[in-house]
Enzyme design. Structure first.
Site, PDB file in Angstrom:
ATOM      1  N   HIS A  73      -3.485  -4.829   0.096  1.00  0.00           N
ATOM      2  CA  HIS A  73      -3.253  -5.282   1.292  1.00  0.00           C
ATOM      3  C   HIS A  73      -3.368  -6.816   1.245  1.00  0.00           C
ATOM      4  CE1 HIS A  73      -2.442  -1.914   3.956  1.00  0.00           C
ATOM      5  NE2 HIS A  73      -3.516  -1.373   3.065  1.00  0.00           N
ATOM      6  N   GLU A 115      -1.739  -9.276   2.702  1.00  0.00           N
ATOM      7  CA  GLU A 115      -1.564 -10.033   4.110  1.00  0.00           C
ATOM      8  C   GLU A 115      -3.154 -10.294   4.574  1.00  0.00           C
ATOM      9  OE1 GLU A 115      -1.435  -5.534   5.179  1.00  0.00           O
ATOM     10  OE2 GLU A 115      -0.990  -6.710   3.560  1.00  0.00           O
ATOM     11  N   CYS A 154       0.734  -1.192  -0.236  1.00  0.00           N
ATOM     12  CA  CYS A 154      -0.219   0.105   0.027  1.00  0.00           C
ATOM     13  C   CYS A 154       0.889   1.294  -0.012  1.00  0.00           C
ATOM     14  CB  CYS A 154      -0.725   0.157   1.243  1.00  0.00           C
ATOM     15  SG  CYS A 154      -2.312   1.062   1.188  1.00  0.00           S
TER      16      CYS A 154
END
Length: 539
Positions: free
Chosen positions: A513, A515, A379
């Protein structure tokens, strides 16, 4: 539908989220469809505007909700996307009830906590469970028993046993048993008081789970069962373990899953816990280790990057390795960076907001690019890499983001057009799952398994984008745009989703993102590739 309600006592931050996630993992390992939801008693509508140093990261769901970080644990442990409405707050409940009152939906009634607020809480719990099409729904009630803000929620879950029946509801209470070194004994009195407080609200726990430094001796668990009126064998020790992925194994070994089966009258099933057993094996005896530097500004609060740390762990486990985190305060990155990164195998710049530490992050990205150190930008970390490249390779002197310098001559990072008129902050960013068109022949395509190009989906949480006016100039200078938002061709190159560099061991940035979608059983492709490159550097 079976409901499990998890409450906590004595002190906050005992680990109700991990307990909820671990219990869910045990039930999932038995083949049940399980979902989990979190009740937060604060008046905020969601977690989007709260400080990371106070509440940790903001987790984003597929549908775009900004939620408590425990929702991320649920998704990782249950290997499922929780549905919208799985993070219930006081603010949401009261906002809905007041809106209905203003619309005249309650006619001439006096609107009160009981039944109107509690009915709305119950409605939200049922809807979230049904939306997930689950067989078992685990509801974590945030806060500590005895807090005034939790009372309506405790009353609501008390009523749910009356509504749904004893055989379909289970109360699990998590408390603390401290150990006093001066007298060499475990003290059970706080747990007794906590359960007494819960029972004063009309709820008697069916299971008591106790947090402690070490596993409690049997005589202590029997004492707790006696003084809390819990059946023998229903007191479980949630003791400290080196990694949270050991918690499901520790609880299953004590028989928690079997007790839940018995309570609900379910058929006994031998759980498949191979994912957790494999993860723990690697964490305890890895074949290799890798050092990853995280250059951020919330380095004193690891929970601010919880999903990111877990994604790195997932990627390392998939590579039979253990990751060692090196926390680097971006505000302190000045002068010679070799002292900060001398033992580093990879540099990661995470997401974030605000100008603090930005120049340090830019220096970290430059160090990684010039010294062939694997780099992953998430990001803001991708935007940092673009700013650095624009300044030092593309010849755009003073290039910056409009977020940090609105008067810069080169706004290589700028607000999205749809954000220009936005006035509020909560829930107004680009949020949730968005598609990304991955370019053919790129490293990103290899990572995602689409070497000829294709569309993948990742989650987003941001306002600023790479400025389309500078994309061609950056590409001419050698920056590879390896991912764009599809369907945006009318705006030149489309919104940049990912960048990378050729002739570099690993230099990748993503606007999303990834993750948030990483799981122990399915590590995120960019993180897995990053760890592989870092391990190669460490050879």
């Amino acid at each position: 539908m079976k409901y499990i309600f998890v409450t906590g006592g004595v002190v906050s931050s005992l680990g109700k989220g991990v307990a909820t996630s671990s219990l869910g993992a045990l039930l999932r390992a038995r083949g049940y469809r399980v979902t989990a939801l979190k009740i937060d008693p604060y008046i905020n509508i969601d977690a989007g505007t709260m400080r990371p140093y106070e509440h940790g990261e903001v987790f984003v769901t597929a549908g775009g909700s900004e939620t408590d970080l425990d929702i991320g644990n649920y998704e990782r442990f249950l290997d499922t996307d929780v549905p919208e409405g799985s993070n219930i707050t006081t603010g949401q409940v009261y906002q809905t009830v007041i809106r209905r009152e203003r619309a005249g939906e309650y006619l001439s009634q006096t609107v009160q906590v009981i039944p109107h607020i509690t009915d709305e809480i119950k409605r939200r719990i049922r809807e979230a469970a049904e939306r997930a099409e689950a067989e078992i729904c685990i509801v974590e009630v945030g806060g500590t028993v005895g807090d005034i803000e939790s009372l309506p929620f405790l009353e609501a879950i008390r009523q749910l046993r009356f509504d749904e029946g004893f055989e379909n509801t289970l109360y699990l209470h998590l408390t603390l048993v401290p150990y006093l070194g001066t007298s060499n004994e475990f003290k059970t009195k706080p747990t007794q008081h906590s359960v007494a407080t819960l029972r004063s609200q009309g709820i008697s726990p069916d299971i008591v789970m106790v947090r402690s430094k070490v596993r409690l001796p049997e005589e202590i668990t029997k004492k707790i069962a006696l003084f809390t009126s819990v059946m023998p064998g229903r007191v479980f020790s949630s003791y400290d373990v080196p990694h949270i992925y050991e918690v499901p194994l520790a609880l299953e070994e004590q028989g928690l899953g079997r007790v839940v089966e018995q309570h609900f009258g379910l058929e006994p099933i031998l759980p498949n816990l191979s994912v957790w057993q494999g993860a723990v094996r690697v964490l305890k005896k890895p074949e290799r280790e890798v050092n990853i530097a995280i250059a951020g500004k919330y380095t004193a609060m690891p929970d601010a990057y919880l999903s990111l740390l877990e994604a790195l762990q997932h990627a390392a486990i998939a590579n039979e390795a253990r990751v060692n985190f090196q926390w680097v305060n971006a505000e302190e990155l000045n002068g010679d960076l070799e002292e900060h990164f001398s033992s580093t195998h990879g540099i990661l710049v995470p997401g974030g907001f605000g100008i603090r530490g930005i120049e340090g992050k830019i220096r970290a990205a430059r160090f990684a690019r010039e010294n062939q150190v694997p780099y992953l930008g998430i990001c803001l970390g991708m935007q940092i890499a673009v700013i650095e490249y624009a300044r030092h390779v593309a010849g755009l002197e003073g290039a910056n983001s409009a977020e940090f310098d609105p008067y810069t001559a080169h706004k290589v990072i700028d607000l999205m057009p749809e954000q220009l008129e936005v006035e509020g902050l909560g829930g107004t960013m680009r949020l949730g799952d968005w598609p990304m068109q991955v370019g053919a022949g790129t490293r990103l395509g290899e990572l995602y398994g689409v070497p000829q190009g294709g569309t993948v989906t990742e989650r987003h949480r941001h306002r600023y984008e790479v400025n389309p006016a500078y994309v061609e100039r950056l590409k001419a200078a050698g920056l590879v745009v390896s991912g764009v938002t599809p369907g945006m061709q009318g705006r030149g190159a489309g919104l940049v989703e990912a960048i990378e560099l050729k002739d570099h061991p690993f230099f990748v940035g993503l606007q999303s993102h990834p993750e948030f979608k990483s799981r122990p059983m399915r590590p995120s492709p960019p993180f897995k590739g990053f760890i592989q490159a870092a391990l190669q550097r460490g050879l």
